[in-house]
Write a protein that holds these residues in place. Structure first.
Motif, PDB file in Angstrom:
ATOM      1  N   PHE A   1       0.936  -1.166   0.065  1.00 12.98           N
ATOM      2  CA  PHE A   1      -0.162   0.067  -0.038  1.00 12.98           C
ATOM      3  C   PHE A   1       0.771   1.288  -0.100  1.00 12.98           C
ATOM      4  O   PHE A   1       0.491   2.466  -0.652  1.00 12.98           O
ATOM      5  N   ASN A   2       2.103   1.164   0.543  1.00  8.58           N
ATOM      6  CA  ASN A   2       2.908   2.386   0.650  1.00  8.58           C
ATOM      7  C   ASN A   2       3.319   2.736  -0.796  1.00  8.58           C
ATOM      8  O   ASN A   2       3.236   3.956  -1.118  1.00  8.58           O
ATOM      9  N   GLU A   3       3.335   1.945  -1.695  1.00  6.50           N
ATOM     10  CA  GLU A   3       3.517   2.167  -3.072  1.00  6.50           C
ATOM     11  C   GLU A   3       2.216   2.340  -4.075  1.00  6.50           C
ATOM     12  O   GLU A   3       1.979   3.227  -4.861  1.00  6.50           O
ATOM     13  N   ARG A   4       1.300   1.621  -3.546  1.00  4.57           N
ATOM     14  CA  ARG A   4      -0.107   1.802  -4.275  1.00  4.57           C
ATOM     15  C   ARG A   4      -0.790   3.301  -3.881  1.00  4.57           C
ATOM     16  O   ARG A   4      -1.296   3.736  -4.854  1.00  4.57           O
ATOM     17  N   PHE A   5      -0.583   3.659  -2.694  1.00  2.00           N
ATOM     18  CA  PHE A   5      -0.844   5.005  -2.565  1.00  2.00           C
ATOM     19  C   PHE A   5      -0.459   5.905  -3.226  1.00  2.00           C
ATOM     20  O   PHE A   5      -1.207   6.911  -4.026  1.00  2.00           O
ATOM     21  N   GLN A   6       0.940   6.126  -3.551  1.00  2.00           N
ATOM     22  CA  GLN A   6       1.638   7.069  -4.300  1.00  2.00           C
ATOM     23  C   GLN A   6       1.286   6.714  -5.699  1.00  2.00           C
ATOM     24  O   GLN A   6       1.049   7.756  -6.518  1.00  2.00           O
ATOM     25  N   ALA A   7       1.109   5.595  -6.041  1.00  2.00           N
ATOM     26  CA  ALA A   7       0.618   5.175  -7.495  1.00  2.00           C
ATOM     27  C   ALA A   7      -0.884   5.831  -7.958  1.00  2.00           C
ATOM     28  O   ALA A   7      -1.103   6.216  -8.987  1.00  2.00           O
ATOM     29  N   TYR A   8      -1.887   5.463  -6.747  1.00  2.00           N
ATOM     30  CA  TYR A   8      -3.058   5.974  -7.401  1.00  2.00           C
ATOM     31  C   TYR A   8      -3.309   7.571  -7.518  1.00  2.00           C
ATOM     32  O   TYR A   8      -3.963   8.189  -7.842  1.00  2.00           O
ATOM     33  N   ARG A   9      -2.505   8.288  -6.356  1.00  2.00           N
ATOM     34  CA  ARG A   9      -2.333   9.685  -6.387  1.00  2.00           C
ATOM     35  C   ARG A   9      -1.753  10.105  -7.933  1.00  2.00           C
ATOM     36  O   ARG A   9      -2.362  11.034  -8.382  1.00  2.00           O
ATOM     37  N   LEU A  10      -0.746   9.527  -8.522  1.00  2.00           N
ATOM     38  CA  LEU A  10      -0.256   9.974  -9.755  1.00  2.00           C
ATOM     39  C   LEU A  10      -1.228   9.600 -10.794  1.00  2.00           C
ATOM     40  O   LEU A  10      -1.392  10.502 -11.813  1.00  2.00           O
ATOM     41  N   LEU A  11      -2.062   8.697 -10.653  1.00  2.00           N
ATOM     42  CA  LEU A  11      -2.942   8.090 -11.693  1.00  2.00           C
ATOM     43  C   LEU A  11      -4.042   8.992 -11.907  1.00  2.00           C
ATOM     44  O   LEU A  11      -4.483   9.765 -12.813  1.00  2.00           O
ATOM     45  N   VAL A  12      -4.631   9.459 -10.625  1.00  2.00           N
ATOM     46  CA  VAL A  12      -5.703  10.402 -10.587  1.00  2.00           C
ATOM     47  C   VAL A  12      -5.483  11.864 -10.994  1.00  2.00           C
ATOM     48  O   VAL A  12      -6.031  12.596 -11.744  1.00  2.00           O
ATOM     49  N   GLN A  13      -4.088  12.237 -10.746  1.00  2.00           N
ATOM     50  CA  GLN A  13      -3.725  13.560 -11.037  1.00  2.00           C
ATOM     51  C   GLN A  13      -3.422  13.397 -12.660  1.00  2.00           C
ATOM     52  O   GLN A  13      -3.876  14.445 -13.382  1.00  2.00           O
ATOM     53  N   GLY A  14      -3.163  12.381 -13.284  1.00  2.00           N
ATOM     54  CA  GLY A  14      -2.907  12.217 -14.685  1.00  2.00           C
ATOM     55  C   GLY A  14      -4.370  12.385 -15.315  1.00  2.00           C
ATOM     56  O   GLY A  14      -4.240  12.741 -16.723  1.00  2.00           O
ATOM     57  N   MET A  15      -5.442  11.689 -14.722  1.00  2.00           N
ATOM     58  CA  MET A  15      -6.721  11.772 -15.350  1.00  2.00           C
ATOM     59  C   MET A  15      -7.360  13.378 -15.632  1.00  2.00           C
ATOM     60  O   MET A  15      -8.082  13.678 -16.447  1.00  2.00           O
ATOM     61  N   GLY A  16      -6.997  14.196 -14.465  1.00  2.00           N
ATOM     62  CA  GLY A  16      -7.334  15.400 -14.799  1.00  2.00           C
ATOM     63  C   GLY A  16      -8.859  15.811 -14.729  1.00  2.00           C
ATOM     64  O   GLY A  16      -9.329  16.759 -15.353  1.00  2.00           O
ATOM     65  N   GLN A  17      -9.471  14.823 -14.018  1.00  2.00           N
ATOM     66  CA  GLN A  17     -11.393  15.125 -13.999  1.00  2.00           C
ATOM     67  C   GLN A  17     -11.326  15.552 -12.517  1.00  2.00           C
ATOM     68  O   GLN A  17     -11.263  14.530 -11.474  1.00  2.00           O
TER      69      GLN A  17
END
Length: 290
Positions: A125-141
């Motif tokens: 989760f330490n890694e998934r947490f950072q990954a979903y933040r970047l994913l959502v940021q890239g979606m821009g919605q």
């Protein structure tokens, strides 16, 4: 059989859950004995669990949510686990919006998809947490948001944080173990922190009311997942007493500890589970109350 027990049957058993039910990570209840330093803390959103499988938005029971096309347009192939949420104190509004087969565009404009995990990600989760933040940021919605995570220093601080959350209209808090993989089981890797205990049970029938509830429901006869049967007699609106949840529906109730028999003390109806239309039918009818 229900009639013989003096029960009212409102509607038939629900259809079986679809076979595309997502495999989700489920939470245990917080205990002060845990190693709090191993966990991340976030808000527990009072909405409808939503699972994006890379193509469709599903409830936790596996029914496809009929969101407007714009809501999920250009979403990634990466599966996302989150909560469909209209804001604190707006659970009923969220459920009403999500359940509609013909989406209400204006209502969906008030819904946010709060992403809190990536089920297909191989990391902890330490890694998934950072990954979903970047994913959502890239979606821009703006209607897709990454759930913030923070550390909490002590159990006392956690209690203060919970009090603040409840006073602000929030439901509670979640603790997510940082070194945990995404596993589709109920475990201490994910913990819910609330001011009360709650659980779910399946409706077996309605007990006729007396006195001011004559002609309506007096209580629900329900069955817990482990097969224990009991009644829930309080917490219902007048509308629900006149039209109780159907047999087979799953409901959420609050309680204050357990009797020696294992049955909940002071069980109070909280709400129909948000994906109750997906509930499996009752397999056996009751032969009596325990």
């Amino acid at each position: 059989m229900l009639a013989a027990l003096g029960l009212l049957a409102f509607g038939g058993a629900e259809a079986a859950a679809p076979n595309n039910t997502p495999a989700l990570m489920l939470a245990n209840v917080y205990r002060p004995s845990i190693d709090l330093g191993a966990y991340w803390l976030s808000e527990k959103y009072d909405g409808v669990r939503g699972f994006w499988d890379g193509r469709r938005l599903l409830t936790r029971g596996g029914t496809e949510i009929q969101a407007p096309a714009w809501f999920t347009q250009d979403w990634p192939d990466e599966p996302m686990d989150g909560e469909l949420w209209a804001g604190r104190g707006r659970f009923e509004e969220t459920v009403s919006t999500v359940r509609q087969q013909t989406p209400d565009d204006a209502a969906w404009r008030r819904i946010r998809f709060m992403v809190f995990d990536l089920p297909a990600h191989a990391g902890v989760f330490n890694e998934r947490f950072q990954a979903y933040r970047l994913l959502v940021q890239g979606m821009g919605q703006p209607w897709v948001m990454a759930v913030p995570q923070e550390r909490v220093a002590s159990h006392e601080a956690l209690g203060h944080r919970l009090d603040q959350m409840v006073r602000s209209g929030g439901e509670g808090l979640m603790l997510h173990r940082g070194d945990s993989l995404y596993r589709a089981v109920r475990s201490d890797d994910l913990l819910k922190v609330k001011t009360h205990e709650d659980a779910e049970a399946q409706v077996l029938g309605a007990v006729p009311g007396q006195g001011k509830y004559a002609g309506a429901m007096g209580a629900l006869l329900v069955q817990s997942p482990d097969g224990r049967r009991f009644r829930i007699g309080s917490g219902f609106s007048d509308a629900l007493r006149k039209q109780p949840p159907q047999v087979g529906t799953w409901v959420t109730y609050r309680y204050r500890g357990l009797h020696d028999s294992g049955l909940p003390r002071f069980a109070t109806f909280l709400r129909i589970r948000s994906d109750a239309d997906l509930s499996a039918p009752v397999k056996t009818q009751p032969t009596g109350l325990r």
